[in-house]
Motif scaffolding. Structure first.
Motif, PDB file in Angstrom:
ATOM      1  N   LYS A  27       0.802  -1.228   0.000  1.00 26.75           N
ATOM      2  CA  LYS A  27       0.000   0.000   0.000  1.00 26.75           C
ATOM      3  C   LYS A  27       0.830   1.271   0.000  1.00 26.75           C
ATOM      4  N   MET A  28       1.922   1.302   0.783  1.00 29.12           N
ATOM      5  CA  MET A  28       2.755   2.510   0.801  1.00 29.12           C
ATOM      6  C   MET A  28       3.813   2.505  -0.290  1.00 29.12           C
ATOM      7  N   GLY A  29       4.163   1.321  -0.794  1.00 33.37           N
ATOM      8  CA  GLY A  29       5.155   1.240  -1.864  1.00 33.37           C
ATOM      9  C   GLY A  29       6.583   1.090  -1.390  1.00 33.37           C
ATOM     10  N   CYS A  30       6.785   0.775  -0.113  1.00 30.82           N
ATOM     11  CA  CYS A  30       8.140   0.516   0.376  1.00 30.82           C
ATOM     12  C   CYS A  30       8.629  -0.805  -0.210  1.00 30.82           C
ATOM     13  N   ALA A  81       2.647  12.864  -4.035  1.00 29.33           N
ATOM     14  CA  ALA A  81       2.514  11.504  -4.576  1.00 29.33           C
ATOM     15  C   ALA A  81       2.214  10.502  -3.463  1.00 29.33           C
ATOM     16  N   LEU A  82       2.883  10.646  -2.329  1.00 31.49           N
ATOM     17  CA  LEU A  82       2.601   9.733  -1.216  1.00 31.49           C
ATOM     18  C   LEU A  82       1.199   9.971  -0.658  1.00 31.49           C
ATOM     19  N   LEU A  83       0.813  11.222  -0.537  1.00 34.82           N
ATOM     20  CA  LEU A  83      -0.534  11.523  -0.057  1.00 34.82           C
ATOM     21  C   LEU A  83      -1.576  10.922  -0.995  1.00 34.82           C
ATOM     22  N   ASP A  84      -1.379  11.032  -2.296  1.00 36.01           N
ATOM     23  CA  ASP A  84      -2.301  10.435  -3.268  1.00 36.01           C
ATOM     24  C   ASP A  84      -2.368   8.916  -3.096  1.00 36.01           C
ATOM     25  N   LYS A  85      -1.204   8.280  -2.940  1.00 37.79           N
ATOM     26  CA  LYS A  85      -1.152   6.833  -2.766  1.00 37.79           C
ATOM     27  C   LYS A  85      -1.856   6.416  -1.473  1.00 37.79           C
ATOM     28  N   THR A  86      -1.642   7.202  -0.431  1.00 35.60           N
ATOM     29  CA  THR A  86      -2.282   6.951   0.856  1.00 35.60           C
ATOM     30  C   THR A  86      -3.804   6.973   0.711  1.00 35.60           C
ATOM     31  N   LEU A  91      -5.420   4.169   3.346  1.00 36.29           N
ATOM     32  CA  LEU A  91      -4.641   3.976   4.569  1.00 36.29           C
ATOM     33  C   LEU A  91      -5.203   4.856   5.676  1.00 36.29           C
ATOM     34  N   PRO A  92      -5.160   4.363   6.905  1.00 38.71           N
ATOM     35  CA  PRO A  92      -5.778   5.108   8.003  1.00 38.71           C
ATOM     36  C   PRO A  92      -4.934   6.299   8.465  1.00 38.71           C
TER      37      PRO A  92
END
Length: 133
Positions: A27-30, A81-86, A91-92
């Protein structure tokens, strides 16, 4: 000063390795570094986070301060980009996105996530990059 060849390391407790891996990797892409029976090692935005299986070490009532970790992005596009993915992965949020210190030199956008083991993550971007430290 940090040598860019070195990697910061952080170890945190987790209650469930499958849920932890799903949250961070899917979900986060790590990037998954490796997984053992008792821990998951992650490439967390260029640094190493190790989630150790420790259900008794979970904070039952987490608070933002003083314990959280995350990334301060130099570029707004990376934060966005991370906010969009979140948001895409649902994600909570522990704290929805907001602006801190509005109108001041240290103004920045930030949000907090809560992982499946109640670890709090903060992500932020300063308008003035000199305020990152």
């Amino acid at each position: 000063m940090r040598d860019p060849e070195n990697v910061f390391h952080l170890a945190i407790p987790c209650a469930d390795l499958d849920a932890t891996q799903d949250f961070y990797v899917n979900k986060m892409g790590c990037e998954l570094g490796r997984r053992y029976d008792d821990r998951v090692t992650l490439n967390f935005f260029g640094d190493q986070v190790v989630c150790h299986l420790d259900p008794d070490g979970i904070d039952k009532e987490p608070k933002m301060y003083p314990r959280h970790y995350g990334v301060t992005f130099r570029h707004a596009a990376d934060y966005d980009a991370l906010l969009d993915k979140t948001e895409k992965h649902g994600l909570p949020f522990f704290q929805e996105p907001f602006v801190r210190f509005g109108g001041k030199r240290e103004e920045h956008r930030t949000f907090f996530l809560i992982d499946p083991s109640n670890n709090l993550l903060e992500f932020k971007h300063y308008n003035d990059p000199s305020m990152m430290y």
